[in-house]
Structure formats: C-alpha cells, structure tokens
Motif scaffolding. Sequence first.
Motif, mmCIF file in Angstrom:
data_model
loop_
_atom_site.group_PDB
_atom_site.id
_atom_site.type_symbol
_atom_site.label_atom_id
_atom_site.label_comp_id
_atom_site.label_asym_id
_atom_site.label_seq_id
_atom_site.Cartn_x
_atom_site.Cartn_y
_atom_site.Cartn_z
ATOM 1 N N GLY D 11 72.089 13.752 100.451
ATOM 2 C CA GLY D 11 71.866 15.361 99.900
ATOM 3 C C GLY D 11 70.844 15.168 98.753
ATOM 4 O O GLY D 11 70.157 16.056 98.861
ATOM 5 N N LEU D 14 67.374 15.144 100.069
ATOM 6 C CA LEU D 14 67.149 16.586 100.518
ATOM 7 C C LEU D 14 66.660 17.359 99.332
ATOM 8 O O LEU D 14 65.601 18.331 99.513
ATOM 9 C CB LEU D 14 68.091 17.336 101.407
ATOM 10 C CG LEU D 14 68.246 16.696 102.679
ATOM 11 C CD1 LEU D 14 69.581 17.158 103.235
ATOM 12 C CD2 LEU D 14 67.097 16.508 103.647
ATOM 13 N N VAL D 15 67.421 17.282 98.405
ATOM 14 C CA VAL D 15 67.095 18.271 97.181
ATOM 15 C C VAL D 15 65.825 17.744 96.304
ATOM 16 O O VAL D 15 65.161 18.541 96.043
ATOM 17 C CB VAL D 15 68.425 18.101 96.052
ATOM 18 C CG1 VAL D 15 67.998 19.485 95.306
ATOM 19 C CG2 VAL D 15 69.521 18.655 96.798
ATOM 20 N N LEU E 79 65.383 22.755 102.627
ATOM 21 C CA LEU E 79 65.843 21.371 102.396
ATOM 22 C C LEU E 79 66.845 21.186 101.048
ATOM 23 O O LEU E 79 67.930 20.431 101.288
ATOM 24 C CB LEU E 79 64.723 20.319 102.175
ATOM 25 C CG LEU E 79 63.807 19.985 103.212
ATOM 26 C CD1 LEU E 79 62.544 19.140 102.985
ATOM 27 C CD2 LEU E 79 64.650 19.409 104.388
ATOM 28 N N ALA E 80 66.311 21.848 100.104
ATOM 29 C CA ALA E 80 67.125 21.943 99.019
ATOM 30 C C ALA E 80 68.601 22.636 99.210
ATOM 31 O O ALA E 80 69.573 22.006 98.733
ATOM 32 C CB ALA E 80 66.666 22.483 97.888
ATOM 33 N N GLY E 83 70.751 20.220 101.167
ATOM 34 C CA GLY E 83 71.388 19.076 100.451
ATOM 35 C C GLY E 83 72.288 19.457 99.601
ATOM 36 O O GLY E 83 73.463 18.673 99.436
ATOM 37 N N LEU E 84 72.292 20.548 98.814
ATOM 38 C CA LEU E 84 73.100 21.082 97.742
ATOM 39 C C LEU E 84 74.449 21.542 98.790
ATOM 40 O O LEU E 84 75.417 21.648 97.998
ATOM 41 C CB LEU E 84 72.585 22.210 96.890
ATOM 42 C CG LEU E 84 71.646 21.405 95.676
ATOM 43 C CD1 LEU E 84 70.956 22.395 95.037
ATOM 44 C CD2 LEU E 84 72.599 20.687 94.868
ATOM 45 N N ARG E 86 75.705 20.450 101.086
ATOM 46 C CA ARG E 86 76.305 19.475 101.752
ATOM 47 C C ARG E 86 77.199 18.842 101.038
ATOM 48 O O ARG E 86 78.382 18.215 101.467
ATOM 49 C CB ARG E 86 75.064 18.430 102.320
ATOM 50 C CG ARG E 86 75.635 17.177 102.808
ATOM 51 C CD ARG E 86 74.528 16.444 103.603
ATOM 52 N NE ARG E 86 75.401 15.554 104.227
ATOM 53 C CZ ARG E 86 74.829 14.516 104.770
ATOM 54 N NH1 ARG E 86 73.732 14.443 105.035
ATOM 55 N NH2 ARG E 86 75.565 13.554 105.152
ATOM 56 N N THR E 87 76.902 18.332 100.056
ATOM 57 C CA THR E 87 78.160 17.414 99.164
ATOM 58 C C THR E 87 77.942 18.107 97.745
ATOM 59 O O THR E 87 76.857 18.614 97.371
ATOM 60 C CB THR E 87 77.800 16.130 99.104
ATOM 61 O OG1 THR E 87 76.302 16.016 98.771
ATOM 62 C CG2 THR E 87 78.089 15.381 100.473
ATOM 63 N N VAL E 88 78.782 17.820 97.037
ATOM 64 C CA VAL E 88 78.709 18.258 95.372
ATOM 65 C C VAL E 88 78.260 16.890 94.891
ATOM 66 O O VAL E 88 78.573 15.977 94.821
ATOM 67 C CB VAL E 88 80.219 18.204 94.931
ATOM 68 C CG1 VAL E 88 80.265 18.839 93.280
ATOM 69 C CG2 VAL E 88 80.819 19.344 95.676
ATOM 70 N N LEU E 89 77.021 17.262 94.472
ATOM 71 C CA LEU E 89 75.926 16.030 93.693
ATOM 72 C C LEU E 89 76.392 16.128 92.517
ATOM 73 O O LEU E 89 76.852 17.282 91.823
ATOM 74 C CB LEU E 89 74.641 16.170 94.021
ATOM 75 C CG LEU E 89 74.237 16.384 95.348
ATOM 76 C CD1 LEU E 89 72.834 16.547 95.503
ATOM 77 C CD2 LEU E 89 74.500 14.614 95.818
ATOM 78 N N MET E 95 71.032 21.664 88.932
ATOM 79 C CA MET E 95 70.000 21.432 89.806
ATOM 80 C C MET E 95 70.078 22.886 90.388
ATOM 81 O O MET E 95 68.655 23.434 90.461
ATOM 82 C CB MET E 95 70.503 20.774 91.133
ATOM 83 C CG MET E 95 70.302 19.336 90.682
ATOM 84 S SD MET E 95 70.352 18.060 92.004
ATOM 85 C CE MET E 95 71.490 17.085 91.704
ATOM 86 N N ARG E 96 70.803 23.727 90.710
ATOM 87 C CA ARG E 96 70.942 25.040 91.285
ATOM 88 C C ARG E 96 70.241 25.669 90.277
ATOM 89 O O ARG E 96 69.419 26.740 90.361
ATOM 90 C CB ARG E 96 72.377 25.602 91.572
ATOM 91 C CG ARG E 96 72.827 25.076 92.857
ATOM 92 C CD ARG E 96 73.773 26.149 93.403
ATOM 93 N NE ARG E 96 75.009 26.398 92.732
ATOM 94 C CZ ARG E 96 75.834 25.612 92.425
ATOM 95 N NH1 ARG E 96 76.052 24.482 93.232
ATOM 96 N NH2 ARG E 96 76.780 25.842 91.496
ATOM 97 N N TYR E 147 70.758 29.305 100.827
ATOM 98 C CA TYR E 147 72.017 28.747 100.019
ATOM 99 C C TYR E 147 72.977 29.491 100.467
ATOM 100 O O TYR E 147 74.126 29.317 100.757
ATOM 101 C CB TYR E 147 71.733 28.258 98.650
ATOM 102 C CG TYR E 147 72.855 27.594 98.267
ATOM 103 C CD1 TYR E 147 73.070 26.178 98.261
ATOM 104 C CD2 TYR E 147 73.580 28.234 97.149
ATOM 105 C CE1 TYR E 147 74.016 25.530 97.787
ATOM 106 C CE2 TYR E 147 74.980 27.561 96.703
ATOM 107 C CZ TYR E 147 75.065 26.132 96.846
ATOM 108 O OH TYR E 147 75.981 25.485 96.510
ATOM 109 N N GLU E 152 80.948 28.327 105.229
ATOM 110 C CA GLU E 152 81.871 27.302 105.573
ATOM 111 C C GLU E 152 81.661 27.105 107.160
ATOM 112 O O GLU E 152 81.319 25.844 107.584
ATOM 113 C CB GLU E 152 83.215 27.610 105.532
ATOM 114 C CG GLU E 152 83.897 27.431 104.044
ATOM 115 C CD GLU E 152 83.637 26.059 103.620
ATOM 116 O OE1 GLU E 152 83.822 25.042 104.032
ATOM 117 O OE2 GLU E 152 83.070 26.156 102.231
ATOM 118 N N GLN E 159 78.635 19.300 110.066
ATOM 119 C CA GLN E 159 79.572 18.193 110.112
ATOM 120 C C GLN E 159 79.936 17.692 111.740
ATOM 121 O O GLN E 159 79.646 16.661 112.044
ATOM 122 C CB GLN E 159 80.768 18.379 109.640
ATOM 123 C CG GLN E 159 81.056 18.532 108.172
ATOM 124 C CD GLN E 159 81.146 17.232 107.381
ATOM 125 O OE1 GLN E 159 80.418 16.324 107.955
ATOM 126 N NE2 GLN E 159 81.715 17.093 106.506
#
Lengths: 341, 341, 327, 284, 256
Positions: D11, D14-15, E79-80, E83-84, E86-89, E95-96, E147, E152, E159
């Motif tokens: 992730g 990608l960011v 891409l961003a 990435g965001l 996809r998972t909780v970073l 970042m958002r 985004y 879902e 997934q």
Amino acid sequence: MTAEVQIRSVSHRFQSFTALEGIDLEIAAGEFIVLLGPSGCGKTTLLSIIGGFLTPSEGEIVIGGRDMTRVAPKDRPTTTMFQDYALFPHMNLRDNVAFGLRMRGVGRKARHDRALEMLEMVGLSAFAARKPHALSGGQRQRVALARALAVEPDVLLLDEPLGALDLKLRRQMQDELKNIQRKVGTTFIHVTHDQEEAMAIADRIVVMNRGHIEHFGTPEDVYLRPRTLFSADFMGEMNRIPVRRDGGNSVSPLGPLPLDLGEGLLCLRPENIGFEGSFSLGRARLQEAAFFGTHHRCHFVPLNAPDLTLTVNLPQGAHPAPGAEVELFGRDPVLLSEDGR
Amino acid sequence: MTAEVQIRSVSHRFQSFTALEGIDLEIAAGEFIVLLGPSGCGKTTLLSIIGGFLTPSEGEIVIGGRDMTRVAPKDRPTTTMFQDYALFPHMNLRDNVAFGLRMRGVGRKARHDRALEMLEMVGLSAFAARKPHALSGGQRQRVALARALAVEPDVLLLDEPLGALDLKLRRQMQDELKNIQRKVGTTFIHVTHDQEEAMAIADRIVVMNRGHIEHFGTPEDVYLRPRTLFSADFMGEMNRIPVRRDGGNSVSPLGPLPLDLGEGLLCLRPENIGFEGSFSLGRARLQEAAFFGTHHRCHFVPLNAPDLTLTVNLPQGAHPAPGAEVELFGRDPVLLSEDGR
Amino acid sequence: EELNALIWCDHADPELLEPFEKAHDVRVNVKEYEGTAAGLTILQQSRPGDWDVMVIDAVDVARAVEQGYLAPLPDGAVSTADYFPQVVLADHNSVDGKTYAVTEKFGYNTLAYNKAKVDPKDMESLATLWSGKYDGRIAVYDYYLPVLGLVGLAEGIDTANLDAAALEKLRDPLMKLKAASKQVSDVVASQTALATGEVDVLIGGGEWLTAVLHSENPDLDWTIPKEGGLLWAQSIGMVEGTQKPELAIEFIKYITSPEGQARLATSSCYWGMPANKAAGDALSEDEKAVLRWSDQADYLARAQLYPVPDAQTDSAMQDLWTDMLQN
Amino acid sequence: MSIERIEKRQGATLVAPALLWTLVFFVLPFLAMALMSLSHLEGRSVVSGPDLRNYAKIFTEPSLLKGIAVSLEITALVTVISVALAWPLAWIIATRIPVRWRRLALLLAVLPFWTSYVVRSYSWALVLGEKGVVMNALVGLGMLSEPVQIMATRSATVIGFVHFFVMLLTLTIYSNLIQLSPNYARAAEDLGASRWQVIRLVILPLTLPGVVTGAFLTFVLCIGDYITPQILGGNNELTLPQLIMLQLGRRGDYPMASALSLVLMLIVTLAYLACARWLKMERV
Amino acid sequence: MRTLSWVYLGAIFTFILLPVVVLVIFSFQDGRLPVPPFKGATLKWYAKILADRDLMEALVNSLMVAVLSSLVAVTLGFLAASGLARTVLPGSALMRGLLIAPMTVSYLIIGLGLLQMFNQVGIRPSLLATGIGHVVINLPLCFAIVYAAIGEHQKSALQAARDLGAREWQVLWHIAAPMLAPSLAAAFFLSFTFSWDEFIIAFLLTRFDVTLPVEIWSMLRSGLSPATNAVGSLVFLVSVAVVVTLELTLFRKGSK
Ligand SMILES: Nc1ncnc2c1ncn2[C@@H]1O[C@H](COP(=O)(O)OP(=O)(O)OP(=O)(O)O)[C@@H](O)[C@H]1O
Ligand SMILES: Nc1ncnc2c1ncn2[C@@H]1O[C@H](COP(=O)(O)OP(=O)(O)OP(=O)(O)O)[C@@H](O)[C@H]1O
Ligand SMILES: [Mg+2]
Ligand SMILES: [Mg+2]
C-alpha cells in the motif's frame, strides 16, 4: 382515529405501462391489511394512490366515506411510513415525531408532550434528544412509526417498513407492530413481499401479481385454500400433481386417488404429506433428507412415477433412512386449474 | 483437490479488541463446514485467517498437513468466494472464470476450455459471453462459484454467499451448493448467520459467539442437543423453565416434573410441546394464536405459573381456541445450566 | 536558430518580426514584461544565455547596466546619425562612455481626449483636470511614473526634481485627481473607455493610445498642455551573457533601420514615434499625420523625460500610487 | 513477516509517488515561500531575514490592509449571492423539470464553463460596459435615462464572480439534491407541511453539507483569483491577489508577495476551520 | 410556485448565457470594437486568429500540457487511491489530508511557491514547470474522485483477484484500472479541463512557450478586439462539441 377504506376499480398506467388494473378492495375500519406480492407487482403504486402521492388513471379511493381520489396527501386522514423511514436527519427524535403536529399549528409545549408520549409508546423516550443516525435500524423504524402515528391518522400506510431489518429483528418488530396496531386501533395497510411476515401480522392479506389482485382473504384462507396457482406458490412450497377425472375416481401419475376432484393440479404443501393423512399417495422411495431443525426436509420419488419428486417435511421425531420405501399420505388437498385460475 | 484443515489455538486481536480467542478446529478433507453465529462474532475474521487475508495474532493454520499461517492468499490451496461475489464487471463470464488460470500462466485455449467446463457445471455455459451485470443474483453467485473452483482449490471458503439473495432463491441455491460440493469433493467452509441455511447444508456446524466456539457438531447435535444456552437460543426459539432437584423428582414452577434432571434450565423447543409427548407439563390456557402456514404459533400460560408464557407451535390441523385450557406435554428435554455453560 | 527577446508588447507584432526572421532564418521568441523592476527580476532569475536582447525604458538603462544585465554594444554597431537629436539620449544609453543601448521609439504621456466631447481649449492646461469640469469623465493611466510626473508638472515640479520630499506635495493633488476620475486602468481598459465614450479624458495617454483607434474613431486626439508632457523613450540593448551577440546586434540593427522603425512605429499593440527620422520615408502620409510627425519639434521641446527615481524614491512612489489606487 | 505487514508495504509503495510529488512540489515550495516571506527587499535586492518586516508592513500599511478587507468583502458578497441564486436553480432543475430534460437543463446551466476562463471575464466586460449590451438595452427601453457605470467597479467584479460560481454551486447543490430520497419531501408533505415549509424545514437543511462544501470552494477560488478583479474591477480598488501580482510585476518584491500569499492562505485556513464540520472535501 | 419557477429559470438562464451569447455575436463584428452597435458580420477575425502563429502554438502547448499533466495526475491519483483504499496505513488520515490539501490553496499561491522554488534550484520557467504545477492542482481532484469510487465492492474484487493469484501490478492493470475506468475517465476529463483553462500558474511559470489562456491574456492587454471574441468563441464551440459528444456517447451509457 380509524376509518374504512374503499378502493373502487382503480387502474393506473405509467405512460404505456399498466401498473394496476381494476383493483377493488373493501377494507374495514381497524383492520390490519397486508399487500403481498413479488417485486414490481404494483404494491407501492397502490399504496401511493391511497396515500395521495399518485392520482389513479381510473377509479376512486374512498376513505371514511369521503371521496379522496384527488385530495392532496396532507389533507387526507392517512399517513405513510416509508421504507427508508425518511426520518429528518437534522432533527432529533422529539422534533421528528412532533413535526406533523407542528405543521398543524400545535403549540410547542403540547406537541413536545405528545411526541414524548409517542416515543414512550415505542419505548424510545430516553432517546428523545438523539439524532436519527445514532439509532439502530429497528429503533429508527419505531421512530418512524411514532412520527406517523403522532398525527392520529385514520389509516396508516406502511411501505415495507421491515424490509431493511435482519431476520431476527424483523420477526420481533412484526410482533411490536401488531401490538401497537391493536392498541391504537388505526387501520393499517402494510406492504411486504415476505409471506411469513404477512401471515404473522395480517388480519387479511391481499395477494397481488402484475397489477391485479390474486386473492384477498385471511392468512388461513390464503395459505390453505389458495385460489390461484400463483398465490399457492407464493405463499410457500407446493407439490403439484396433475390429476384427471376417470369415472368417480381421480387418476394421477401416482395411480388412482381416492378423492372426488375435477381436472387440474392437485396441490399439497410439503407438511401435508406424511406417513398418515386423509388419503394415500402410494408408495415412494426416500431419495434424500436434510435436517431442518423443526422438521426433516425429504425428497421422495413415487414408485409409480419415477419422474416426479415429492418434497415432504417430516416431523422432527421421524428418522427416515435414504433408500427406504414407505407409503405416503396426503392431507388438505387443493385442486387448481392448470392455467392458474 | 481436497485437504483437511487444522486450526490450532488461533486468537486474533484488532488493536485492543479480541475478535477471536483460542479457536481449535479439526476439519476433515471433503467436509462441508458451516461457521454460524451472530453478526460480529468473528466468522469473517476466522475465514480471512484461513484464506490468508489476515495473520492470526496467535496460533497456526495447517492445510493439507502444511503450516500456512504466514503464506499469502495466492500461494495457499484455498480460494475465497466473497459475499458480494466480487465478479469483475468488465470481463465476460468466461474471462472471469478463467482469470485464476490466466494468472497461473495457463494458455488461452486451455483456460477457456476449462472455464467453459466450469460454467457448464453451474449451468451457465450458454451465457459465457455475457458480462456479470446482465445476470440475476443467483446466476452471479454460480459464476463466482465456478471462478473459485476453476483453480481447483483444496479448500473453498465462502463468506455468506447467499446473504444477498431473497429467501426463495436462497433455499434453492443451498441445494445447488450442496450438490456441487458433493460432486467436486472439495472441503467447503461456509459462513452464514442463518441457522436454517446452516442446518440445510452443513455436515458439521461451528456455532460461534463473541470470538469463541460454542458448539461444533452435526446439525442434529446442535439443534437437538445444544451444549450452551447461547447455541440453544441461536438455533431457534426455546422455552426455558427453571428446574430444581427435590429428592428423586424435578420441581419447576409448573409443578413437579416426572424427569430425572439436575439443577438448571429445562429447554424445550416450541415444536416439542404439544398435546402429546413424553412427559406432562400440566395444564395451561391458550392466550393467543396466529396462523403461520405450516403451524399455529401459540402462547400458553401455565395455570400453575401465570407469570410464564410457553410458546408452542401446534401443527396445522389443530384448531385451538383462545381461552381454552388444555394439558401440555413435552418431548426431547435438554437441561442447561443457568450461566449458559 | 532562435533569438530570445525580453520586450514590450509592440515588439510582438508578427509584421515587425517576420521580415527579420525570414532574412536571418531565425525564430524570435518574445516575452513581454511590465515595468523595469519586473524585467530585471526576470533577468535575475535567468541564467546567462537565456536572453539575447532586451527592450527597456531609456531612463532605466543605467539601472540595468549597474546590475550587470546589459552588454556594451560594439562601437559603431548602430548609427544614430539620422535620429531626432533629442531622443538619442546618449547620457542615458551609455555608462562610463560605453554605449549599452540605443533608443528605438518614443512618444508622450500627456492628455488624450475625445474632441467631440471635450473642448480642446480646456486641454491646453493640466489644471483643467482639477477644475471640476470633467469630474467623472477622466481616466488615469495606471502607471505611476508618467502620471506622477504629470501631476508634478501640474504642480510646477520638473521630473528631474521629483524626490521623496517633492513626492509628499503630490499626494494631495493625486488623491483629488483620483476622486475626480472614473477609473484608473491599464492600456486596454483605458483605450476601451475612451473609445466607447465612457470617459472623455485620459491623463497619461498619448499617441500610443489613440493612434490604433484613429481609424475607428477619428475624434480621439491628444495634446501636450502648456505645463508640458512626459517624453517616453524605449531603448533596445544586448543582454549580458548572450551566446549570439552577432544575431543580437543584427536584430538591434533591424529594429533601428528605417524599415524596422516604420513597422515598430505602427505596431499593432501601440504606435509611437520612430527614433530614426529616416523612417519617415517608409511611413505613409496618413500614418505620419496620426503620429503628428510635423509637430515633433515643438513637442520635443516642451516634453520632459521620465523621472529617474532611486530605489528609495521608487518605492515611495509605488507606495503613494498603491495608496491612491486603494482610496 | 505477517500478511498485514506485506499489505501495508505494498500500500505504501503505491501511495509513495503521489505523496512524494505533493511533498516536493507543494509542501517544499510552500516552505520556500514561507522562508522568502521572512526576508525583505532593500533597495533593489533581497535581504534574507529572518525578520517580520513584511508582516509588520502588511498590518500597518493602510493600502495593504484595505486589500485584505476588499478581498474579504467581495468574497463574502459573492459567496452569499451565488448560493442564494444557485440553490433555487438547482432545486428547480432537480424537482420541477421533467427527468428527460434535466441533463439538458443542467448542461445549459453550466454551458459557459466551456468558454476559456480569461475570456469569460472579458465577455462580461463587453456586456457591462457603458456601451455594452445591458446598458444599451436598458437605455433603449427607457428604463435608464443614462448609462450607469458598472464596469471598473466592485459590482462588475462581483457580477463576474457570481456568474462563475452560480454554475459551480448549481452543480454541487444539484448533485446533493438528486441524492436525497424523494421520501423526505413526501414524508414532510404527508405530515402537513406546505411546499415552502418542505423546502425551508427539510430540504434546505438536508443540503447544508453540499452548500457548505460548495460555498467553501467558492470562497477559496474567489479570494485567490486575480483575473476577474483585474479585468472587471479595473484598478479602482485592489484585491489581495492583485496586490500580490503588483508586488511581482511592478516591484519584483518576492518577499512581500510571499508574505501576502501567506496571509491569503491564513484566511482560507480560517475559513476552512470555520466550516470544517460540514465539509466533505474528499467528496467534492 | 410554478410560474415563479419558470420566471426564475428564464431570468437566471439569461444571466448565465448572456456573456457567452454576446461573446459569440461580436466575434463576427465587422469593425474594430466588439461592442454595440453591431456593424455587420464578417469572418475576418476568425481568419486572422487561425493564421496567428503564436496563438496556434499556444493552443498546441495547452493541449500538450493538459494531456500530459492530466495523465500524470490521474496515474498518481489512481495509485495513491488504490494504496490507501487497500489497507489502513499508519497515518492514513494524514496522508489523505496531505494529498487533498492543495485543493484548498489558491492557484496563485501554488504558482508563486513553485516559481520561487524553481528559481532557487535553477529550473527555468517552461511548459514542463507549468505541467508540474498543473499536476499539483489536479492530483487532489483525481485522488478524491478515484478514492471515492473505490467502494467495498471494488475492494473485494481486488481481493478476489489477489486470491486467484494475481500479482500486485496485475491486479492494478487487469482489475482495478478497468473497473475504475469511468472514474478515471471523469478524473482525466476534469483535470484536462482545469489544466486547459488554468491561467495564473501558466502565467507565472512560462516564458515564451505560453499556453492558450496566457496568450489570450496578452491579446487582451494589447487592446479590445473582436479577434479575442473569435478565439473565445472558437474555444467555446469546440469544447461544447466535445462535451456534447461525450455526453451522447460515454456518459449516456454510464448514466442509465
Ligand atoms: N414512475 C414510474 N414510471 C414508470 N413505471 C413505473 C413508475 N413507478 C413504478 N413503475 C412500474 O410499475 C410497476 C409497479 O411498481 P411498484 O413500485 O408499485 O412495485 P412494487 O410492487 O412496490 O415492487 P417492489 O416490491 O419492488 O417495491 C413496476 O413494474 C415499475 O417498474
Ligand atoms: N479491521 C478491524 N479493526 C477492528 N475491529 C475489527 C476489524 N475487522 C473486524 N473487527 C471487529 O471484529 C469483530 C468480528 O468481525 P467479523 O467481521 O469477523 O464478524 P462477522 O462474524 O463476520 O460478522 P458479520 O456477520 O456481521 O459479517 C467485530 O466486532 C468487528 O467489529
Ligand atoms: Mg415497492
Ligand atoms: Mg462477516
């Protein structure tokens, strides 16, 4: 506080599409009526016509003896409870419930008292200051009910009020709805496509299909003595055995049946077939069985008609073994004609 | 094509919240296992751990004898079928089903053949060129199944695959699912919160509650001989009568019962009370009855204990009249301790 | 090949550039700028070689040289023999005896007006603007140097004496002028206002503003009042660090040649007198009439050069100007 | 390594490019500008600070203070007028116009979007001038005896801005309205509310988040715009962006331009905080 | 209420469309000034601008900058967002926020900041610099659009693709990008529009390779002329043609 409703040969067309055709209904004051039918059969359309959101292309609506066909929703003695509840998200529960009274010019104190009273009735007076989004689905549903009842309508219209709830909550809310209806005595017209729900709460059920009424009667009537194949199927699973008349007896693929029936389809519900009953269906072999808690759901193949499969719900106690050959009996037979009428 | 799964003392925590606690399961190769439990009990979490989307905080997952705890989803012999099917909307059915093979580098011809074969199996080969949006819910579900099975997993994981279907279709798809599982022999682990569905398809049911396993057994076991109050309640409605031991007899608010039980709650399902049975529950008055199609749902008040209400499902044929006083009998009693264990 | 020129908008006219481009098979890239400070900032932010030639106010040449942005022109590269003598401006175009730039065009910031609506006699004195007669019909050209210079003239201060102390004396009349005027605006807005009759007098205007409109509205005129007017003169020079000095010189030669001068004088953006008298042969009589060719002797005698403030005074002037705008 | 860690790493990969871009080309320049604002122009060269001279000047120099005031006034006026004009338009399109004409009406309502931005202001200058179409018509119809001046006044700036933002707000409010369940209005009506009451008590409050988001966007774009006041407002009073450009164009005073920019940004930040509660920036 | 609605509609549409109509009409003005009275129709201004080398170059520059900067912005945003979503970073919210932040900052400030930074590191104003600036302003928009589009449903499809053995780039290329195609197209379209029309950044960050808005601005500064009307009308008519085409083809499908 309650009124009878007459629907007189109402039809409705959207452009070229006929959504309702020749609907006639006489609903007594204080009855709990359920409109039941598959998606798109016109339930919402009929409810909207009663509530005044649509004017029927033909026919008239009489409520409490007065012709209401062309009266605006707010001037009718009806209120509607919408499927998505349409609670005003920016108002707290008290203000939501008091809204109708406010529009009727009831003073602040009086309407707040009344709103709290209504919230009390649905068990939510403790949450009066909350906003709707802070409630669960079931709670929202109760607020919507309180709001609709706060203005003391003669007729309450409910469009799939339980549709968004999960099964357990749904069954619980059914009981509550029924209780509240008894308490207030208002005529309820309730839309659903869940036949269990319909049977659980209705005084009488209107089974609809493609814009017309298939059957109008009590739950027992509709379930045990369906008038049409459609309503028979819609109310639950049904075994269909084609029968012919041959002399005094009826003849079916299973062999001659000791019944005096006409020509058509013999309809038997799975729970009305078993090891005892009022007439024999001949011997059959158990093909497959699954335990369903309250019953075993079994598929039997009649020895005389290996192409047919009978679905039979046997009571919990029975322990059938796949492959066993037994004699089956039927109860409560219903004969319907092939073309569904 | 099939493998056994061992889950060894798996726990999982999200930050401070414990979603799973000490889960142990031995699943045989080719079994149809259903994870059943209320919303939030950790079913999806457990499935994700088996599928490799989550790594458990503790414990390990062994599939086909190999430790898979830290292996990525794509390298496990599992595939997951998601609740919303997760079909790729921009690909036609054939490409959807062939996707997994394509990712494994299978040539175009070979993978298309295999995809058509899988579509054939679920009865959709005629629609191979359609896009998913042109399918009904049930059809989509079958495509998802075909896609998941196309890569020949040892274990298929299904997260509420029938959740989005309406009741009728749901029952029908259950049968299909069960048939396909028998045909392919793959181990199925299936999540649901519908206990009827669980009983209809499972070889064994895992009843879960708040992150732990309440009961693991066959449908009959779980329904008729629940181990805990929770699993008793969750599998269906249950009447609870507190009993004490008094000498050789059991004593309850209904009076002495001719049963040799310990101290605790006597649990009886509504369909296991009636006008006949293995032991008497004394006389009771019918308070209210509603017709539910297959049965009448009745509330009885025992004469000896006016505070208790017994819910009884009487068969269709019976015509009780409210107010009537009758003697009730029970069958299949289960005694559970008060604290739920 | 390319030649990069930092210019005013009159040099962007294709009619002017094309003959040179054809003759030398180059492409002239132009970038317009507004005000000397902005131009010098652009140079400051560039690297050597980015620019080849630059057009700049004649009075500001020294300032650019001081900061090292201009390269000396080779001796005899450009002849000013045929120039109007008053606009050779050797003092301004050379520093320490070296010539850095050469005048190419000039004109006047003075009064422009619509003679159909204004009594031309009134225009003979700047004082008219403060008399109240034309209140609400005056536009002020939005450039601080010439207008402050004109206000100075009206107050009897020569542009050469416009220092910080003198500036304070201008504040009052300037604010009064603003009060009497309808708008303070850039070239286009001023032009439009005058052309459409929204205003009748423009202080700071001149041939550069009315000439392009002459065919449209011959009533637009300009004059130099008795207090005098401001002479503007633009020079062209070679930028220090250029990689193409020969081409740059060629361009400067072209611009100062009679043909180039004539085209520059009647450029589409604004007109102005050519510094080179010889351009007279290349201009039509009509064009010369619009430019007031024959009056130049008189005008040149009565006009004063732009003020040349030092940094401090310049800043004070701009502050005063901003105050006026915001009032 | 656990699966979650791998997920997180992927992730983050990608960011990273977008984040890097934003850091290098947005945050860094911003810091450079902040640094620049702390130096000042002395004579004709920049003296690096750090000092607060520019800020001191901004808050003492009446012409600069007035610029801030002018910008705020214009922006407030524009925001209020635009919302007031756009809401009814969006509402009429969303509820009164038959479904099949709706997209057309909407397209028509935002048609001038597709003219070049610079040209849009310019065309208002043509319309509003004393010889422009409007004055011509009004005088011709005898509604005015004499043209009044609109061009080169604050009114012209405001009209030009309102024109643009009515279109923008119509879009945001419309999309808000169209997402509302029609049952809200029906329920209110059913309970006895009149048309006006439905709008005032139910629909208007429900669109508040959309309105605030749109109003905030209006605020940001309006207060930072240079073109419209420059073309339409003339130089009769200067807005903050005009002052900033003046520092650049006339004086080459980058430090002061930077300081003024930071003040502009501070104002926007304050506005953001004031309505953060209703803002859904991610859904713009 | 009904008549009131129509009256209002008429009035507001007049207001909205008036300047465009006037713009277009006076682009045919046979005279030097594009203001009434209308002196007759001519196409000479169109001929003039079509023959104007600088203008046409500016047009090409604008197209180039708009296309390339939008492509970069959409790619980075996509891409961003992937990435965001996809998972909780750790620091996801931050970042958002950072990615969205440029949306709340005036273009003037972004342009000025870039100008100063580029000066300090010695990057010259150019179309490239302008393009970089346009990516800065469009990235938040693209990110936000994409985004928001990843629901879902998309997440579980991604997934599923991973579960079926796709590598990360395969997931992005085969599944995410096609599934998000409508939002990617919308993001690109919007970015393109904004970049195409952006003035102040282009003004600050270009030298002689200017974009169309800057070229129009300098046209404006050299006097009032029907030629400016002609450029404006031309741009307008072409844009409208493009929009209508899109409306009739792409978005019709999506909107049903
Ligand atoms: N405004 C409309 N225009 C055209 N057709 C309509 C309109 N509203 C409803 N219909 C059609 O009329 C039929 C009946 O619609 P209605 O909403 O009454 O069905 P329903 O029984 O309430 O179905 P559901 O259970 O899905 O809510 C449907 O076929 C529907 O497509
Ligand atoms: N990423 C997460 N972070 C924190 N808590 C989580 C997370 N995912 C799930 N949980 C919590 O863990 C518990 C178990 O979640 P899970 O999704 O496994 O439930 P479930 O049994 O599948 O429920 P449902 O039937 O509603 O799908 C829930 O209380 C949920 O709130
Ligand atoms: Mg409906
Ligand atoms: Mg789950």
